[in-house]
Design a protein around this motif. Structure first.
Motif, mmCIF file in Angstrom:
data_model
loop_
_atom_site.group_PDB
_atom_site.id
_atom_site.type_symbol
_atom_site.label_atom_id
_atom_site.label_comp_id
_atom_site.label_asym_id
_atom_site.label_seq_id
_atom_site.Cartn_x
_atom_site.Cartn_y
_atom_site.Cartn_z
ATOM 1 N N TYR A 12 12.026 1.724 -12.959
ATOM 2 C CA TYR A 12 10.760 2.385 -12.639
ATOM 3 C C TYR A 12 10.949 3.283 -11.426
ATOM 4 O O TYR A 12 11.688 2.939 -10.495
ATOM 5 N N ALA A 13 10.254 4.437 -11.437
ATOM 6 C CA ALA A 13 10.314 5.372 -10.322
ATOM 7 C C ALA A 13 8.923 5.603 -9.759
ATOM 8 O O ALA A 13 7.943 5.664 -10.508
ATOM 9 N N ALA A 14 8.843 5.735 -8.444
ATOM 10 C CA ALA A 14 7.552 5.951 -7.796
ATOM 11 C C ALA A 14 7.718 6.841 -6.573
ATOM 12 O O ALA A 14 8.726 6.754 -5.858
ATOM 13 N N VAL A 15 6.728 7.687 -6.334
ATOM 14 C CA VAL A 15 6.646 8.472 -5.100
ATOM 15 C C VAL A 15 5.933 7.620 -4.062
ATOM 16 O O VAL A 15 4.856 7.072 -4.327
ATOM 17 N N LEU A 16 6.520 7.492 -2.889
ATOM 18 C CA LEU A 16 5.899 6.696 -1.845
ATOM 19 C C LEU A 16 4.764 7.458 -1.181
ATOM 20 O O LEU A 16 4.832 8.690 -1.023
ATOM 21 N N ARG A 17 3.746 6.731 -0.787
ATOM 22 C CA ARG A 17 2.574 7.373 -0.192
ATOM 23 C C ARG A 17 2.857 7.961 1.184
ATOM 24 O O ARG A 17 2.130 8.840 1.638
ATOM 25 N N ASN A 18 3.899 7.487 1.851
ATOM 26 C CA ASN A 18 4.264 8.071 3.140
ATOM 27 C C ASN A 18 5.465 9.005 3.020
ATOM 28 O O ASN A 18 6.189 9.238 3.995
ATOM 29 N N ALA A 19 5.689 9.552 1.821
ATOM 30 C CA ALA A 19 6.811 10.473 1.607
ATOM 31 C C ALA A 19 6.698 11.685 2.517
ATOM 32 O O ALA A 19 5.616 12.258 2.670
ATOM 33 N N ALA A 20 7.811 12.077 3.111
ATOM 34 C CA ALA A 20 7.831 13.277 3.956
ATOM 35 C C ALA A 20 7.748 14.545 3.120
ATOM 36 O O ALA A 20 7.256 15.570 3.589
ATOM 37 N N HIS A 21 8.208 14.479 1.868
ATOM 38 C CA HIS A 21 8.227 15.649 0.985
ATOM 39 C C HIS A 21 7.646 15.266 -0.375
ATOM 40 O O HIS A 21 8.383 15.169 -1.374
ATOM 41 N N PRO A 22 6.344 15.053 -0.454
ATOM 42 C CA PRO A 22 5.742 14.544 -1.698
ATOM 43 C C PRO A 22 5.890 15.482 -2.894
ATOM 44 O O PRO A 22 6.077 15.021 -4.017
ATOM 45 N N GLY A 56 0.783 -1.223 0.000
ATOM 46 C CA GLY A 56 0.000 0.000 0.000
ATOM 47 C C GLY A 56 0.812 1.269 0.000
ATOM 48 O O GLY A 56 0.280 2.355 0.243
ATOM 49 N N LEU A 57 2.119 1.165 -0.336
ATOM 50 C CA LEU A 57 2.986 2.338 -0.293
ATOM 51 C C LEU A 57 3.188 2.994 -1.651
ATOM 52 O O LEU A 57 3.707 4.109 -1.730
ATOM 53 N N VAL A 58 2.824 2.309 -2.729
ATOM 54 C CA VAL A 58 3.000 2.839 -4.075
ATOM 55 C C VAL A 58 1.733 2.600 -4.877
ATOM 56 O O VAL A 58 1.150 1.522 -4.817
ATOM 57 N N GLY A 59 1.314 3.642 -5.616
ATOM 58 C CA GLY A 59 0.200 3.492 -6.533
ATOM 59 C C GLY A 59 0.724 3.182 -7.916
ATOM 60 O O GLY A 59 0.760 2.036 -8.346
ATOM 61 N N THR A 60 1.199 4.219 -8.606
ATOM 62 C CA THR A 60 1.710 4.071 -9.967
ATOM 63 C C THR A 60 3.215 4.302 -9.995
ATOM 64 O O THR A 60 3.728 5.206 -9.324
ATOM 65 N N ALA A 61 3.917 3.472 -10.766
ATOM 66 C CA ALA A 61 5.349 3.669 -11.008
ATOM 67 C C ALA A 61 5.551 3.869 -12.505
ATOM 68 O O ALA A 61 4.881 3.220 -13.320
ATOM 69 N N VAL A 62 6.464 4.775 -12.867
ATOM 70 C CA VAL A 62 6.651 5.120 -14.280
ATOM 71 C C VAL A 62 8.021 4.653 -14.749
ATOM 72 O O VAL A 62 9.009 4.693 -13.999
ATOM 73 N N PRO A 63 8.129 4.185 -16.000
ATOM 74 C CA PRO A 63 9.440 3.796 -16.533
ATOM 75 C C PRO A 63 10.297 5.031 -16.808
ATOM 76 O O PRO A 63 9.808 6.020 -17.351
ATOM 77 N N VAL A 64 11.570 4.961 -16.419
ATOM 78 C CA VAL A 64 12.461 6.106 -16.625
ATOM 79 C C VAL A 64 13.709 5.756 -17.437
ATOM 80 O O VAL A 64 14.399 6.648 -17.932
ATOM 81 N N ALA A 65 14.022 4.472 -17.593
ATOM 82 C CA ALA A 65 15.199 4.067 -18.364
ATOM 83 C C ALA A 65 15.158 2.551 -18.527
ATOM 84 O O ALA A 65 14.286 1.878 -17.975
ATOM 85 N N SER A 66 16.103 2.018 -19.285
ATOM 86 C CA SER A 66 16.229 0.572 -19.434
ATOM 87 C C SER A 66 17.701 0.225 -19.618
ATOM 88 O O SER A 66 18.551 1.108 -19.797
ATOM 89 N N THR A 67 18.012 -1.068 -19.580
ATOM 90 C CA THR A 67 19.397 -1.487 -19.722
ATOM 91 C C THR A 67 19.441 -2.924 -20.216
ATOM 92 O O THR A 67 18.423 -3.491 -20.617
ATOM 93 N N GLN A 68 20.621 -3.551 -20.178
ATOM 94 C CA GLN A 68 20.794 -4.944 -20.591
ATOM 95 C C GLN A 68 21.925 -5.560 -19.795
ATOM 96 O O GLN A 68 22.773 -4.860 -19.242
ATOM 97 N N MET A 69 21.940 -6.882 -19.733
ATOM 98 C CA MET A 69 22.992 -7.585 -19.021
ATOM 99 C C MET A 69 24.257 -7.659 -19.874
ATOM 100 O O MET A 69 24.190 -7.883 -21.094
ATOM 101 N N VAL A 70 25.406 -7.477 -19.230
ATOM 102 C CA VAL A 70 26.706 -7.662 -19.867
ATOM 103 C C VAL A 70 27.620 -8.388 -18.882
ATOM 104 O O VAL A 70 27.279 -8.555 -17.698
#
Length: 315
Positions: A272-282, A103-117
């Motif tokens: 993925y990045a997300a703002v937490l619902r209990n963030a002190a500085h939303p 219950g700490l995250v609603g939506t998370a957005v993609p911000v980058a991608s990578t691959q294994m090496v």
């Protein structure tokens, strides 16, 4: 007369304190700035410390405080309220799902991608062999299979990268028609203590020569300016179009922290990045996520070896 002398002494003492604070302490304006706490996948350390952190400090007038570690480990600490953060940045959807269930995250957005090496030490005793493999003149997995080659990876219990290198080796076994390749190189997937290290220290161990080669995300390896062996798309987990018909064919099991067996499946190598619902500085947390999505933020990702975000939001 005595009252004037005491007043003068107090004034000079105040001035001296202010001067000392200006030199050795934190200026009043800076001390009043909110501290933006960001928990992130440990492989992102260079990007966070050198680019995104300073960037948000300039644009949002905050003090950036980052905490990098294995994303699953961080997610469980956040879910159990053992630590708190304003923003969480994960690789793969799995750690985000842990926080969504809590219950700490609603939506998370993609911000980058990578691959294994496969990253390798340029000064190690096997450096020439790895260079030849990187140039296509040797088979990379045969170099890793040699006696005496020290390979490093992270814990699949707590870190997505620790899982992804196992998946990559299982896929390599299928792709190159080499049954047992993953076991030959990795040994026990979960408990091989001679190979498994904490994520933030893995590439540092490689740089210092403690190990000859390691798993790595292309983004982190480029950020650390380390040489690496590029893996085919059938192995490196970078192509979402292969998820169902190829990547999804490999699985392995671990013992979860609660003592129960857990079967693992591949997930996209997307951050993925997300703002937490209990963030002190939303408000500042949302601004940090916007920075990562902005043209300026995407240039920072690109400069540190990351690829563009792929796929949609996680709800």
């Amino acid at each position: 007369m005595q009252r004037k002398t005491l007043s003068l002494i107090a004034t000079r003492a105040g001035a001296l304190a202010a001067a000392v604070l200006g030199v050795c302490g934190v200026p009043r304006a800076q001390a009043a700035q909110p501290v933006l706490s960001v928990a992130y996948a440990g492989s992102m350390g260079a990007l966070m410390d050198k680019a995104l952190g300073p960037g948000i400090e300039r644009s949002a007038h905050v003090r950036f405080q980052g905490r990098g570690a294995g994303a699953y480990g961080l997610a469980h600490l956040l879910a159990d309220r053992q630590i708190q953060a304003d923003v969480f940045v994960s690789i793969t959807p799995g750690p985000i799902e842990v926080l969504q269930k809590a219950g700490l995250v609603g939506t998370a957005v993609p911000v980058a991608s990578t691959q294994m090496v496969i990253a390798y030490s340029p000064k190690g005793p096997h450096a020439q062999e790895f260079r030849e493999a990187a140039e296509g003149r040797r088979t990379w997995y045969e170099v890793l299979e040699q006696p005496g080659v020290k390979f490093g990876r992270t814990d699949p219990t707590t870190d997505p990268q620790g899982r992804n290198i196992v998946f990559a080796m299982l896929l390599a076994g299928n792709y190159y028609k080499q049954p047992g390749l993953a076991r030959t190189i990795l040994g026990d997937f979960q408990h091989n203590t001679t190979q498994i290290f904490a994520e933030p220290s893995l590439l540092s161990r490689l740089e210092s020569g403690q190990i000859d080669a390691s798993s790595g995300y292309l983004s982190a390896v480029i950020s650390h300016k380390l040489p690496y062996i590029k893996l085919p798309a059938q192995v490196n987990l970078s192509d979402p179009s292969m998820s169902e018909d190829w990547y999804g064919k490999v699985h392995f099991s671990i013992v979860a922290p609660d003592g129960k067996p857990q079967q693992l499946s591949t997930q996209p190598l997307v951050f993925y990045a997300a703002v937490l619902r209990n963030a002190a500085h939303p408000a500042q947390a949302r601004e940090f996520v916007r920075l990562m999505q902005s043209r300026q933020g995407q240039k920072m990702f690109h400069d540190f070896g990351y690829s563009e975000p792929k796929g949609g939001d996680l709800h």
